[in-house]
Motif scaffolding. Sequence first.
Motif, mmCIF file in Angstrom:
data_model
loop_
_atom_site.group_PDB
_atom_site.id
_atom_site.type_symbol
_atom_site.label_atom_id
_atom_site.label_comp_id
_atom_site.label_asym_id
_atom_site.label_seq_id
_atom_site.Cartn_x
_atom_site.Cartn_y
_atom_site.Cartn_z
ATOM 1 N N UNK A 1 -11.753 6.205 -34.180
ATOM 2 C CA UNK A 1 -11.289 5.125 -34.307
ATOM 3 C C UNK A 1 -12.099 3.980 -33.687
ATOM 4 N N UNK A 2 -12.186 2.677 -34.278
ATOM 5 C CA UNK A 2 -12.879 1.567 -34.111
ATOM 6 C C UNK A 2 -12.004 0.485 -32.900
ATOM 7 N N UNK A 3 -12.656 -0.270 -32.228
ATOM 8 C CA UNK A 3 -12.124 -0.913 -31.417
ATOM 9 C C UNK A 3 -10.706 -1.496 -31.614
ATOM 10 N N UNK A 4 -10.561 -2.199 -32.949
ATOM 11 C CA UNK A 4 -9.318 -2.638 -33.337
ATOM 12 C C UNK A 4 -8.332 -1.674 -33.342
ATOM 13 N N UNK A 5 -8.595 -0.361 -33.929
ATOM 14 C CA UNK A 5 -7.604 0.567 -33.870
ATOM 15 C C UNK A 5 -7.002 0.857 -32.496
ATOM 16 N N UNK A 6 -8.022 0.926 -31.411
ATOM 17 C CA UNK A 6 -7.647 1.111 -30.193
ATOM 18 C C UNK A 6 -6.695 0.031 -29.322
ATOM 19 N N UNK A 7 -7.146 -0.960 -29.699
ATOM 20 C CA UNK A 7 -6.477 -2.360 -29.350
ATOM 21 C C UNK A 7 -4.797 -2.137 -29.709
#
Length: 442
Positions: free
Chosen positions: A35-41
């Motif tokens: 998961x990339x940073x935007x997914x995690x946000x």
Amino acid sequence: MGSLPNLEAPPPSSSRISTVVPATPRCEEKGEHNLNYMDLLMKLHYVRSIYFFDSEAVQGLTISDLKTPMFPLLDLYSHVAGRVRIAKSGRPFIKCNDAGVRIAESQCDKTLREWLDENEYSVDELVHDHVLGPDLAFSPLVFVKFTSFKCGGLSVGLSWAHILGDAFSAFNFITKWSHILAGQSQPKSLHIPNLVKPQFLSNFVFDNPISIKNENVVGEYWLAANDCYVPSHTFHITSSQLHHLVKTTKSITNTDTKYFEIISATIWKCIAQIRGDIGPKVVTICSKNKNTSKCAENEFPTNDILLSKIETNLRPEEYNILDLMNLIGEKKINENYALEKLVEKGDGKDDFFVYGAKLTFVDLEEADLYGVKLNGKKPIRANCDLRGVGDQGVVLVFPGPEDDDGNNGRMIKVSLPGKELDQLKYKLEREWGIQHYASLTF
């Protein structure tokens, strides 16, 4: 506190749940989806969409017919059938284990017209009450709910964990399901977009992003909490009302102006007048990333969006719609770079929420909610919303159904604290002629 799934109250209609898995088992090929940073946000949010079809569109289709396309669809979207896991470092990822998506089947004792007359565009009850948790290893990332009405009509409700991808990704998923149902050939794999890493540009902020808020009270369920009740309501602006809005605001002088900017500026001004001196002087704009190479129809789901902040020092009584439109169109400060650094600093272990951390305007004007078809027929109504909205509220702007003259108006889905939402309904109708109820003739 955020509204959690109601596990005790009986459903409004009979219902049963089954599981659909990819048609081709992965076996030793099973892997992990990072998961990339935007997914995690976005992990505390959910995209929900609903599509209403009349009896003619559903004629000849059985529940087996509706479920069967999901099997080959999940061959393309294998990680959608996976489950969230937590690495030893504490960072979430998706285990591609073919655990499947859930299919809910319901029978409603009302006709489609009766339901719409009572509930207008609401997605509640027709979209499964879906939240990740309490046991992530057994929590499906997607639910699809088919509800049959007494008249023979059907609704298709999608609940999509935002950690998988943005609203455009969710709409593409259910649209592709309808394409497979119609017998259209599909690619062997999805196009993986070339995600552009945030660059050091003049319109980027590098410290202390305000587009998100840290969530400190996440328990067993992945859902943003609320300090007050935040209901939602859908407004339908016809194409003629849009033209009146353009004429009234004199924004027609700018040929590049989008309806999103006009609508957002109008609602921003109304909410500022409602809240008075407490704001909102800072808002968040959520929009599609125009700089990423994409193949829209066969695109791998991603959270490829831009989060920007806008600030003003004006007092609410000084707000001018043209000035606010200029801020939205020209003065956005992109926060993606700072957001990436913030998430990566905590290795994805921290919990944040975006929608409603500040008053948030979401640009879905390019979304195609009416791309889902049964027997070649578009839904008579379609709608979407976001679950896990903070107390500052969120406004979604997306295309509406075709008017009698063949033009599209706009749908506005607004989630605000209850008293503010009631005041907004009144102001939009009194000042702009936008009624707080939807025209449901069909």
